[in-house]
Motif scaffolding. Sequence first.
Motif, PDB file in Angstrom:
ATOM      1  N   LYS A  85      35.603  35.898  31.333  1.00  0.00           N
ATOM      2  CA  LYS A  85      35.933  34.606  31.014  1.00  0.00           C
ATOM      3  C   LYS A  85      35.823  34.065  29.688  1.00  0.00           C
ATOM      4  CE  LYS A  85      35.992  32.923  35.829  1.00  0.00           C
ATOM      5  NZ  LYS A  85      35.513  31.969  36.737  1.00  0.00           N
ATOM      6  N   GLU A  86      34.525  34.545  29.043  1.00  0.00           N
ATOM      7  CA  GLU A  86      33.977  34.029  27.951  1.00  0.00           C
ATOM      8  C   GLU A  86      34.897  34.877  26.777  1.00  0.00           C
ATOM      9  OE1 GLU A  86      30.007  35.063  27.694  1.00  0.00           O
ATOM     10  OE2 GLU A  86      29.232  33.304  28.792  1.00  0.00           O
ATOM     11  N   ARG A  87      35.365  36.124  27.039  1.00  0.00           N
ATOM     12  CA  ARG A  87      35.942  36.707  26.087  1.00  0.00           C
ATOM     13  C   ARG A  87      37.392  36.321  26.053  1.00  0.00           C
ATOM     14  NH1 ARG A  87      34.812  42.124  24.498  1.00  0.00           N
ATOM     15  NH2 ARG A  87      37.247  42.524  24.266  1.00  0.00           N
ATOM     16  N   GLN A  98      42.161  41.734  40.426  1.00  0.00           N
ATOM     17  CA  GLN A  98      41.724  41.067  39.283  1.00  0.00           C
ATOM     18  C   GLN A  98      40.393  41.629  38.889  1.00  0.00           C
ATOM     19  OE1 GLN A  98      41.706  36.726  39.489  1.00  0.00           O
ATOM     20  NE2 GLN A  98      40.378  36.722  37.721  1.00  0.00           N
ATOM     21  N   ASN A  99      39.584  41.770  39.939  1.00  0.00           N
ATOM     22  CA  ASN A  99      38.231  42.068  39.894  1.00  0.00           C
ATOM     23  C   ASN A  99      37.823  43.491  39.267  1.00  0.00           C
ATOM     24  OD1 ASN A  99      37.524  39.370  40.031  1.00  0.00           O
ATOM     25  ND2 ASN A  99      36.643  39.625  42.233  1.00  0.00           N
ATOM     26  N   SER A 100      38.861  44.302  40.013  1.00  0.00           N
ATOM     27  CA  SER A 100      38.727  45.731  39.469  1.00  0.00           C
ATOM     28  C   SER A 100      39.127  45.822  37.914  1.00  0.00           C
ATOM     29  CB  SER A 100      39.515  46.731  40.263  1.00  0.00           C
ATOM     30  OG  SER A 100      40.937  46.256  40.277  1.00  0.00           O
ATOM     31  N   GLY A 101      40.176  45.014  37.746  1.00  0.00           N
ATOM     32  CA  GLY A 101      40.602  45.017  36.316  1.00  0.00           C
ATOM     33  C   GLY A 101      39.669  44.538  35.321  1.00  0.00           C
ATOM     34  N   VAL A 102      38.836  43.571  35.682  1.00  0.00           N
ATOM     35  CA  VAL A 102      37.626  42.918  34.826  1.00  0.00           C
ATOM     36  C   VAL A 102      36.709  44.185  34.579  1.00  0.00           C
ATOM     37  CG1 VAL A 102      35.659  41.566  34.933  1.00  0.00           C
ATOM     38  CG2 VAL A 102      37.811  40.637  35.372  1.00  0.00           C
ATOM     39  N   GLU A 155      32.522  42.183  49.254  1.00  0.00           N
ATOM     40  CA  GLU A 155      31.331  41.382  48.253  1.00  0.00           C
ATOM     41  C   GLU A 155      32.009  41.073  46.941  1.00  0.00           C
ATOM     42  OE1 GLU A 155      30.114  45.831  48.552  1.00  0.00           O
ATOM     43  OE2 GLU A 155      31.025  44.189  50.032  1.00  0.00           O
ATOM     44  N   ASP A 156      33.243  41.691  46.667  1.00  0.00           N
ATOM     45  CA  ASP A 156      33.679  41.377  45.100  1.00  0.00           C
ATOM     46  C   ASP A 156      35.062  40.766  45.268  1.00  0.00           C
ATOM     47  OD1 ASP A 156      31.702  42.865  44.052  1.00  0.00           O
ATOM     48  OD2 ASP A 156      32.623  44.714  44.164  1.00  0.00           O
ATOM     49  N   THR A 203      29.493  39.528  39.233  1.00  0.00           N
ATOM     50  CA  THR A 203      29.913  38.210  39.030  1.00  0.00           C
ATOM     51  C   THR A 203      29.595  37.908  37.358  1.00  0.00           C
ATOM     52  OG1 THR A 203      27.550  37.275  39.773  1.00  0.00           O
ATOM     53  CG2 THR A 203      29.466  37.134  41.051  1.00  0.00           C
ATOM     54  N   GLU A 204      28.427  38.661  36.940  1.00  0.00           N
ATOM     55  CA  GLU A 204      28.270  38.600  35.395  1.00  0.00           C
ATOM     56  C   GLU A 204      29.225  39.244  34.520  1.00  0.00           C
ATOM     57  OE1 GLU A 204      26.221  39.966  37.619  1.00  0.00           O
ATOM     58  OE2 GLU A 204      24.491  38.594  37.764  1.00  0.00           O
ATOM     59  N   LEU A 205      30.082  40.206  35.256  1.00  0.00           N
ATOM     60  CA  LEU A 205      31.233  40.856  34.301  1.00  0.00           C
ATOM     61  C   LEU A 205      32.294  39.695  34.499  1.00  0.00           C
ATOM     62  CD1 LEU A 205      31.541  44.431  35.667  1.00  0.00           C
ATOM     63  CD2 LEU A 205      30.596  43.589  33.456  1.00  0.00           C
ATOM     64  N   ASN A 206      32.276  39.034  35.348  1.00  0.00           N
ATOM     65  CA  ASN A 206      33.527  38.012  35.539  1.00  0.00           C
ATOM     66  C   ASN A 206      33.178  36.724  34.465  1.00  0.00           C
ATOM     67  OD1 ASN A 206      35.895  36.957  36.688  1.00  0.00           O
ATOM     68  ND2 ASN A 206      34.586  35.298  37.899  1.00  0.00           N
TER      69      ASN A 206
END
Length: 451
Positions: A336-338, A307-311, A297-298, A329-332
Amino acid sequence: MRDITLGQSQRTNVYVDDLNSMLKNAVIMMVDDEPILMEILQVFLEDEGYENFITIEDSRLAMSNLVKIQPDILLLDLKMPNVNGFEILQQVRKNEILKHLPVIVLTSSSDAETKLKALELGATDFLAKPIDASELALRLRNTLTVKAYLDQLAFYDSLTGLPNRERFLDRLDWALLSAERTQDSVAVIELSIDRFKQVNDSLGPNAGDMLLKQIADRLSGLVRLSDVISHTGRNNLWQNLSRLSGDEFSILLPDGKASEDVAFVAGRLLSSLKEVFSIEGQEVFITGSIGIAVYPEDGKSTDSLIQNSGVATQYAKQKGRDNYQFYSTELNQKAKERLEIESELRHAIEQNEFVVHYQPKVNLSTGLVIGMEALVRWQHPNRGLLSPFHFIEIAEDSGLIPGIGELVMRQACQQHKIWQNKGLDNLQLSVNVSPHQFMEKHIQKTIDAKD
């Protein structure tokens, strides 16, 4: 052929504390068109302590099984029908996965030309037929010992002794291939030590290295504890603990109920770090932040899961540290915004886009203004005037706050001088200073600067 599903990255690595364990866990593949010979050698080698022995009679199946199983060593006959040993050896050395695989050639030919050709194609060693079993055992022992040493240099962290990033990625690749076939989940747990740089800065890099060693030992001991094993049903989690880089560690949870187990394991990891560490008589207290990404799922690739575990880890730090967070997906999107804001901040410092507003301090008894507090604002070219709420935390995390602080200090001092020239000598001016600025060696020069 005797079927085996144990791959190189799914078993205990052959480099372990003692030679007997190394021999026990090594996977040996033999490709030969003489099944009786292979059976005799297998019986002998099993008596010598080798437990994982694979025999392939049809040489056409050799390469597919080599790639699938990735044995620790290959015993290869040269003269076989369909595909001979020279062809297999040539394919092995051209294969990115197998190119460093030790190959002991078994041949009834004793002429120099045959040996020279095999050497040119990358043979590691020779044994003449008929095979002397005792000599074979000695050649295997020597070859595996060398391989284990080279593996240690290539795939293990020299400081902690844990598998390194390359080994972790290799294991994750295998876990994903297996999960795709079995429709299981795979979880990646990334653990980052909070404020580790402060330990290095205050106690020195040697103390930092000592702390990392102790952390590695404690984490290794944790994943061997009975409650972790009984909860997850895995007694080999310690094999999947790696040091990715710096102060980052990772644990791979393959097969089955990874998503259900991962929260328990993450909580135990965080709890273990809270117990005091002792570095040369100095008590050190630390915490950790954990990010979790789960296949499929991730992410469905190694890169996406890492990458996503790092996020998720970065989000755990933003949430106050000493906690674990699952990727979403919200964290991702937030990440990206940060990243976008951080990039724009660097440009804003260069373009001097920060302005200072002043909030008066009033004496309630007299009603007179006795001072001013300098407040920074970002005059963003597209978003308009932004308060510190939108960028200060990112500036501190990315190391940009000293540059912004210097701009604010300079503008505030210039304004204070203007007020003094107008006769407002007693007006006090307050400027907020980040702790990061106090660690900058040039802060006093900034304050004392006249321009």
